[in-house]
Design an enzyme around this catalytic site. Structure first.
Site, PDB file in Angstrom:
ATOM      1  N   HIS A   1       6.434  -6.314  -4.006  1.00 46.90           N
ATOM      2  CA  HIS A   1       5.576  -6.125  -2.842  1.00 46.90           C
ATOM      3  C   HIS A   1       5.285  -7.430  -2.108  1.00 46.90           C
ATOM      4  CE1 HIS A   1       2.103  -7.104  -5.594  1.00 46.90           C
ATOM      5  NE2 HIS A   1       1.641  -7.646  -4.486  1.00 46.90           N
TER       6      HIS A   1
ATOM      7  N   ASP B   1       7.953  -3.206  -9.592  1.00 44.54           N
ATOM      8  CA  ASP B   1       7.374  -4.254  -8.744  1.00 44.54           C
ATOM      9  C   ASP B   1       7.849  -5.645  -9.147  1.00 44.54           C
ATOM     10  OD1 ASP B   1       5.934  -5.088  -6.561  1.00 44.54           O
ATOM     11  OD2 ASP B   1       4.034  -5.262  -7.635  1.00 44.54           O
TER      12      ASP B   1
ATOM     13  N   SER C   1      -0.467 -12.522  -6.623  1.00 42.91           N
ATOM     14  CA  SER C   1       0.650 -11.632  -6.924  1.00 42.91           C
ATOM     15  C   SER C   1       1.946 -12.415  -7.112  1.00 42.91           C
ATOM     16  CB  SER C   1       0.838 -10.613  -5.803  1.00 42.91           C
ATOM     17  OG  SER C   1      -0.229  -9.714  -5.757  1.00 42.91           O
TER      18      SER C   1
END
Length: 479
Positions: free
Chosen positions: A129, A159, A233
């Site tokens: 992402h 992911d 992230s």
């Protein structure tokens, strides 16, 4: 959100407060009566001091030596995406002549984190992402150098994404065996929260094998209370030996992720990320195993009928011919309660377990058959990635069907995704469009791509597809 105005305001507030304190202290000193007693010895005056290097001869613990080796391997990931601006007057020649400089596109930029895992090859792990939809990706090292990144591959369902940079003097983190993590182990998160580069937070492992978070694909998360915020992230979660135990991927806050961390952070285990990385670096894609059967969650009514003590597990409703389940002897009516020792409380748990297994892996299933325990060993076979519509039914010619993205499945959807429709094809003439989700069909019941294929064992006389397009649902008759 840029921190500079807040920092400036805080600094001004602090300066103002300190100025007032200093003025009051000076005034009180001037107004105080003279004191004839001698001043107290200096030793009696409390003094501000830094932490001592040792207490009773024992050095104070510090993460600094370990982090000196870790932080050079954690990078900032910058992405740019060109988004076309939809202007209703853009096709008007008169409008374009009068306003030639009206922008036709805008640039969306975002910032995340990444981890160098192979210094020789320049391989960088991050989240899917973080780089999804990006037209340009660059990586900034801890020493300030910036390099363009080449996309190697990504797996949206876990992911995980893999990039490559061409640079020398890189530092990589070794991958730990994340299966050895225990609740209570100390961990450290490194990344770029809210754009602050090279930020380090620490905590413990709060849970392992965490799943059931909506919209996050296949799940086997490490949960930690080390602060993880937007921008973290793709960053590193390391143990006290400086080994990579996880890739930080998500944080939970009832008020939204931008509201900040509340001690509920989640990371992809290093073993899972490493397996995905090896597949991406060799083939550019990820192959997954499947048992090849449909299941249903056992409710109270089913539990009574199946002779179970409690309403839990996944009952088999269909076994596909030629599947691993068929070869292992699984039957309709069998209830799967555990796989490789892990509890399977519902069909979602079993589906998530399957999605995390490699092709050819063998699993031990704890099954109830007629109320009696049965141990079954099954080998997972490769899960098909797509089907051409013409191979299913001539009325679907020109369409390509793929497995539903796991993030949509975790949000409660079942079905298959239309990944492509050829212009002028029979499927296109029937109204089918790319990114449609097929929820149901008159061909028969199905929940995934394998079930969709099996439902066409006998061609239906009338073929009607129930479609989800955006937020709207409707039926398409295929002719």
């Amino acid at each position: 959100m840029r921190p500079t105005p807040l920092k400036t305001l805080a600094a001004l507030t602090l300066a103002a407060g300190f100025g007032g304190f200093a003025a009051s202290a000076l005034r009180e000193g001037l107004e105080a009566p003279a004191n004839a007693q001698p001043p107290a010895p200096a030793a009696a005056v409390p003094a501000m001091a830094s932490m001592p290097p040792a207490v009773d001869g024992t050095p104070m613990p510090s993460l600094a030596p370990m982090l000196e080796h870790v932080t050079p391997a954690v990078v900032s990931v910058h992405t740019k995406q060109r988004v076309r601006i939809r202007n209703p007057f853009a096709d008007d020649p008169m409008f374009r002549r009068l306003f030639p400089n009206v922008p036709q596109e805008r640039i969306n930029q975002s910032l995340g984190s990444g981890v160098i895992v192979d210094a020789a090859k320049g391989l960088v792990l991050t989240n899917h992402h973080v780089i999804e939809g990006a037209d340009e990706v660059s990586v900034t090292l801890s020493d300030g150098r910036t390099f363009p990144a080449t996309f190697v591959g990504s797996d949206p369902d876990t992911d995980v994404a893999l990039m490559r940079i061409q640079a020398d003097k890189l530092v990589a983190l070794p991958l730990a065996n994340s299966d050895q993590l225990r609740v209570g182990d100390f961990v450290v998160a490194v990344g770029n929260p809210f754009g602050f580069s090279q930020t380090v937070t620490s905590g413990i492992v709060s849970a392992v094998g965490r799943s059931g978070l909506p919209g996050l694909g296949f799940q086997n998360f490490i949960q930690t209370d080390a602060s993880i915020n937007p921008g973290n992230s793709g960053g590193a979660l390391v143990n006290l030996r400086g080994e990579l135990v996880g890739i930080n991927t998500a944080t939970f806050n009832p008020q939204g992720s931008r509201a900040g961390d509340i001690g509920l952070g989640f990371a992809i285990p290093a073993n899972l990320a490493g397996n995905v990385m090896r597949q991406l670096s060799t083939t550019g894609e990820v192959r997954r195993g499947t048992l090849g059967m449909d299941t249903q969650t056992v409710d109270e009514q089913l539990a009574k009928g199946l002779g179970l003590d409690a309403p839990r597990g996944a009952v088999v409703t269909r076994v596909y011919a030629g599947s691993g389940a068929a070869a292992a002897g699984l039957r309709v009516g069998d209830v799967v309660l555990a796989a490789n020792g892990q509890r399977m409380d519902n069909r979602e748990a079993l589906h998530n377990f399957e999605g995390l297994q490699a092709v050819g892996s063998t699993v031990d299933l704890d099954v109830r058959r007629g109320g009696k325990p049965v141990a079954i060993k099954a080998t997972l076979r490769e899960q098909p990635r797509s089907y051409e519509g013409s191979a299913l039914d001539p009325r679907l010619a020109g369409a390509t069907f793929t497995e539903l993205p796991e993030r949509l499945r975790q949000s409660g959807l079942d079905g298959v995704l239309v990944s492509a429709v050829s212009r002028g094809s029979r499927a296109a003439q029937n109204g089918l469009q790319k990114d449609d989700v097929v929820l149901a069909a008159t061909s028969g019941e199905f929940g995934d791509l394998g079930g969709f294929r099996a439902s066409f064992a006998q061609a239906p006389q009338q073929l009607v597809l129930r479609i989800l397009r955006g937020n709207a649902r409707g039926d398409l008759q295929m002719q």
